[in-house]
Design a protein around this motif. Sequence first.
Motif, PDB file in Angstrom:
ATOM      1  N   MET A 192      32.864 -78.066  26.284  1.00 50.55           N
ATOM      2  CA  MET A 192      32.684 -77.881  27.723  1.00 50.55           C
ATOM      3  C   MET A 192      33.737 -78.669  28.498  1.00 50.55           C
ATOM      4  SD  MET A 192      29.601 -79.442  30.051  1.00 50.55           S
ATOM      5  CE  MET A 192      30.127 -81.049  29.461  1.00 50.55           C
ATOM      6  N   ARG A 193      34.324 -78.012  29.499  1.00 54.86           N
ATOM      7  CA  ARG A 193      35.192 -78.694  30.461  1.00 54.86           C
ATOM      8  C   ARG A 193      34.862 -78.155  31.851  1.00 54.86           C
ATOM      9  NH1 ARG A 193      38.816 -78.053  26.151  1.00 54.86           N
ATOM     10  NH2 ARG A 193      39.480 -76.021  26.953  1.00 54.86           N
ATOM     11  N   TRP A 194      34.637 -79.040  32.795  1.00 54.45           N
ATOM     12  CA  TRP A 194      34.229 -78.645  34.142  1.00 54.45           C
ATOM     13  C   TRP A 194      35.417 -78.666  35.105  1.00 54.45           C
ATOM     14  CZ3 TRP A 194      29.350 -77.160  35.874  1.00 54.45           C
ATOM     15  CH2 TRP A 194      28.308 -77.281  34.954  1.00 54.45           C
ATOM     16  N   HIS A 195      35.423 -77.691  36.030  1.00 53.86           N
ATOM     17  CA  HIS A 195      36.459 -77.623  37.071  1.00 53.86           C
ATOM     18  C   HIS A 195      35.835 -77.088  38.360  1.00 53.86           C
ATOM     19  CE1 HIS A 195      39.500 -77.910  33.854  1.00 53.86           C
ATOM     20  NE2 HIS A 195      38.831 -76.951  33.241  1.00 53.86           N
ATOM     21  N   LEU A 196      36.544 -77.316  39.452  1.00 49.69           N
ATOM     22  CA  LEU A 196      36.324 -76.562  40.679  1.00 49.69           C
ATOM     23  C   LEU A 196      37.307 -75.406  40.658  1.00 49.69           C
ATOM     24  CD1 LEU A 196      35.867 -79.321  43.419  1.00 49.69           C
ATOM     25  CD2 LEU A 196      34.161 -77.647  42.695  1.00 49.69           C
ATOM     26  N   TYR A 197      36.790 -74.198  40.842  1.00 47.29           N
ATOM     27  CA  TYR A 197      37.624 -72.993  40.785  1.00 47.29           C
ATOM     28  C   TYR A 197      37.776 -72.374  42.169  1.00 47.29           C
ATOM     29  CZ  TYR A 197      37.258 -72.912  35.688  1.00 47.29           C
ATOM     30  OH  TYR A 197      37.343 -73.234  34.351  1.00 47.29           O
ATOM     31  N   SER A 198      38.900 -71.681  42.349  1.00 48.60           N
ATOM     32  CA  SER A 198      39.126 -70.884  43.542  1.00 48.60           C
ATOM     33  C   SER A 198      39.909 -69.645  43.150  1.00 48.60           C
ATOM     34  CB  SER A 198      39.896 -71.687  44.599  1.00 48.60           C
ATOM     35  OG  SER A 198      40.040 -70.927  45.789  1.00 48.60           O
ATOM     36  N   LEU A 199      40.067 -68.705  44.085  1.00 45.23           N
ATOM     37  CA  LEU A 199      40.900 -67.537  43.829  1.00 45.23           C
ATOM     38  C   LEU A 199      42.358 -67.895  44.104  1.00 45.23           C
ATOM     39  CD1 LEU A 199      38.739 -64.707  45.421  1.00 45.23           C
ATOM     40  CD2 LEU A 199      38.841 -65.426  43.032  1.00 45.23           C
ATOM     41  N   PRO A 200      43.286 -67.370  43.313  1.00 45.43           N
ATOM     42  CA  PRO A 200      44.686 -67.777  43.464  1.00 45.43           C
ATOM     43  C   PRO A 200      45.265 -67.522  44.850  1.00 45.43           C
ATOM     44  CG  PRO A 200      44.452 -65.890  41.949  1.00 45.43           C
ATOM     45  CD  PRO A 200      43.096 -66.429  42.197  1.00 45.43           C
ATOM     46  N   GLN A 201      44.870 -66.419  45.500  1.00 44.25           N
ATOM     47  CA  GLN A 201      45.433 -66.099  46.814  1.00 44.25           C
ATOM     48  C   GLN A 201      44.972 -67.057  47.916  1.00 44.25           C
ATOM     49  OE1 GLN A 201      43.432 -64.143  45.051  1.00 44.25           O
ATOM     50  NE2 GLN A 201      41.953 -63.017  46.306  1.00 44.25           N
ATOM     51  N   ARG A 202      43.906 -67.814  47.649  1.00 45.80           N
ATOM     52  CA  ARG A 202      43.448 -68.779  48.656  1.00 45.80           C
ATOM     53  C   ARG A 202      44.386 -69.987  48.748  1.00 45.80           C
ATOM     54  NH1 ARG A 202      38.310 -69.021  50.367  1.00 45.80           N
ATOM     55  NH2 ARG A 202      39.301 -70.427  51.870  1.00 45.80           N
ATOM     56  N   ASN A 203      45.102 -70.257  47.672  1.00 47.07           N
ATOM     57  CA  ASN A 203      46.071 -71.354  47.641  1.00 47.07           C
ATOM     58  C   ASN A 203      45.443 -72.684  48.064  1.00 47.07           C
ATOM     59  OD1 ASN A 203      48.642 -72.393  47.099  1.00 47.07           O
ATOM     60  ND2 ASN A 203      49.256 -72.221  49.246  1.00 47.07           N
ATOM     61  N   ILE A 204      44.215 -72.938  47.595  1.00 47.68           N
ATOM     62  CA  ILE A 204      43.548 -74.208  47.886  1.00 47.68           C
ATOM     63  C   ILE A 204      44.079 -75.279  46.939  1.00 47.68           C
ATOM     64  CG2 ILE A 204      41.331 -75.434  47.819  1.00 47.68           C
ATOM     65  CD1 ILE A 204      39.989 -72.858  48.702  1.00 47.68           C
ATOM     66  N   GLN A 205      44.460 -76.389  47.496  1.00 45.01           N
ATOM     67  CA  GLN A 205      44.977 -77.492  46.691  1.00 45.01           C
ATOM     68  C   GLN A 205      44.132 -78.741  46.935  1.00 45.01           C
ATOM     69  OE1 GLN A 205      49.202 -78.037  47.172  1.00 45.01           O
ATOM     70  NE2 GLN A 205      49.619 -75.833  47.112  1.00 45.01           N
ATOM     71  N   LEU A 206      43.642 -79.308  45.857  1.00 40.84           N
ATOM     72  CA  LEU A 206      42.803 -80.500  45.931  1.00 40.84           C
ATOM     73  C   LEU A 206      43.436 -81.604  45.088  1.00 40.84           C
ATOM     74  CD1 LEU A 206      39.276 -78.869  45.349  1.00 40.84           C
ATOM     75  CD2 LEU A 206      40.387 -79.320  47.541  1.00 40.84           C
TER      76      LEU A 206
ATOM     77  N   VAL B 193      32.150 -67.908  49.423  1.00 39.12           N
ATOM     78  CA  VAL B 193      32.376 -69.341  49.215  1.00 39.12           C
ATOM     79  C   VAL B 193      33.863 -69.542  48.941  1.00 39.12           C
ATOM     80  CG1 VAL B 193      30.060 -69.857  48.335  1.00 39.12           C
ATOM     81  CG2 VAL B 193      31.880 -69.192  46.744  1.00 39.12           C
ATOM     82  N   ASP B 194      34.313 -70.776  49.087  1.00 39.34           N
ATOM     83  CA  ASP B 194      35.721 -71.100  48.853  1.00 39.34           C
ATOM     84  C   ASP B 194      35.966 -71.585  47.434  1.00 39.34           C
ATOM     85  OD1 ASP B 194      36.393 -70.851  51.764  1.00 39.34           O
ATOM     86  OD2 ASP B 194      35.043 -72.586  51.889  1.00 39.34           O
ATOM     87  N   LEU B 195      34.968 -72.296  46.889  1.00 45.34           N
ATOM     88  CA  LEU B 195      35.106 -72.921  45.585  1.00 45.34           C
ATOM     89  C   LEU B 195      33.863 -72.642  44.742  1.00 45.34           C
ATOM     90  CD1 LEU B 195      36.433 -76.411  46.790  1.00 45.34           C
ATOM     91  CD2 LEU B 195      37.815 -74.621  45.692  1.00 45.34           C
ATOM     92  N   TRP B 196      34.033 -72.805  43.460  1.00 50.68           N
ATOM     93  CA  TRP B 196      32.935 -72.588  42.506  1.00 50.68           C
ATOM     94  C   TRP B 196      33.031 -73.681  41.449  1.00 50.68           C
ATOM     95  CZ3 TRP B 196      33.595 -68.589  38.073  1.00 50.68           C
ATOM     96  CH2 TRP B 196      32.448 -68.566  37.272  1.00 50.68           C
ATOM     97  N   ILE B 197      31.967 -74.460  41.276  1.00 51.31           N
ATOM     98  CA  ILE B 197      31.956 -75.474  40.227  1.00 51.31           C
ATOM     99  C   ILE B 197      31.354 -74.847  38.973  1.00 51.31           C
ATOM    100  CG2 ILE B 197      29.739 -76.486  40.975  1.00 51.31           C
ATOM    101  CD1 ILE B 197      30.915 -79.218  40.061  1.00 51.31           C
ATOM    102  N   ALA B 198      32.130 -74.875  37.885  1.00 50.73           N
ATOM    103  CA  ALA B 198      31.691 -74.194  36.664  1.00 50.73           C
ATOM    104  C   ALA B 198      32.404 -74.799  35.475  1.00 50.73           C
ATOM    105  CB  ALA B 198      31.993 -72.697  36.748  1.00 50.73           C
ATOM    106  N   ASN B 199      31.846 -74.548  34.295  1.00 46.11           N
ATOM    107  CA  ASN B 199      32.564 -74.971  33.104  1.00 46.11           C
ATOM    108  C   ASN B 199      33.479 -73.842  32.650  1.00 46.11           C
ATOM    109  OD1 ASN B 199      31.546 -73.599  30.528  1.00 46.11           O
ATOM    110  ND2 ASN B 199      29.608 -74.231  31.470  1.00 46.11           N
TER     111      ASN B 199
END
Length: 253
Positions: free
Chosen positions: A113-127, A179-185
């Motif tokens: 398991m590895r967890w991330h915050l995900y977004s769609l590439p076209q949103r260009n969200i940078q954290l 939603v803008d982000l999705w927390i998932a493994n």
Amino acid sequence: MKRVLFSAPSVRRLLLAALACLSSPAPASDRIQIVTEELPPYNMTEDGRLTGMSTEVVQAVLEEVGVQANIQSMPWARAYDIALNSENVLIYSIARTRQREQLFKWVGIVAPMRWHLYSLPQRNIQLRRLDDARRYQIATVKQDAGEQHLLARGFAIGKNLQSSNKYAHNYEKLTLGRVDLWIANELNARYLARRAGAEVPVPVLSLPDLADDDGLSMAFSLQTSDALVERFRQGLKTVRDNGTYATIAKRWL
């Protein structure tokens, strides 16, 4: 030789006792309840049958320790509550977090398991850090490790978290722009994207501190005997040592 005579009632009692012995259930110490959720490809229902990598590992351990039990799939919040408050309950696939460490008796890892915050590439969200995510709407699953992780760090349902009961719903909300982000493994995110045939979300922030282990675990409720828990630990070790775990992982990873 002296013959021993039995009356009819005595014979009936002996027969009933013998039948009771033959049909007696497993010892109470071996009777367990197993709960999980729909978290593909770890645990999921296909054609009315529960399958997935974690499920296959759990089934292999059950066979190894000689325990028979049905596995029930249900919303995670319900499964989690049952495992918290009932005796002899095995729950999987569960992340071993600091918040949960003292709440269960841990058996061991059943899947990576590895967890991330995900977004769609076209949103260009940078954290750059988790605090940067506070201004976005994030999809979570009720009472799962990702949601608990964010709640413990000051995020709030109804403010910047949108909680639901199913992982697939969160992927849909992300692709529909709700939603803008999705927390998932990672494995779950890749599986849902491939199954939908839609664009694959991109990890915009890794969350290595979400869980203490590098995998999803199986664990027992606190109201379970230490002896039974140890049997399952040894069973899982055997499944790993004899190559069964590697064979299962190869099919799913």
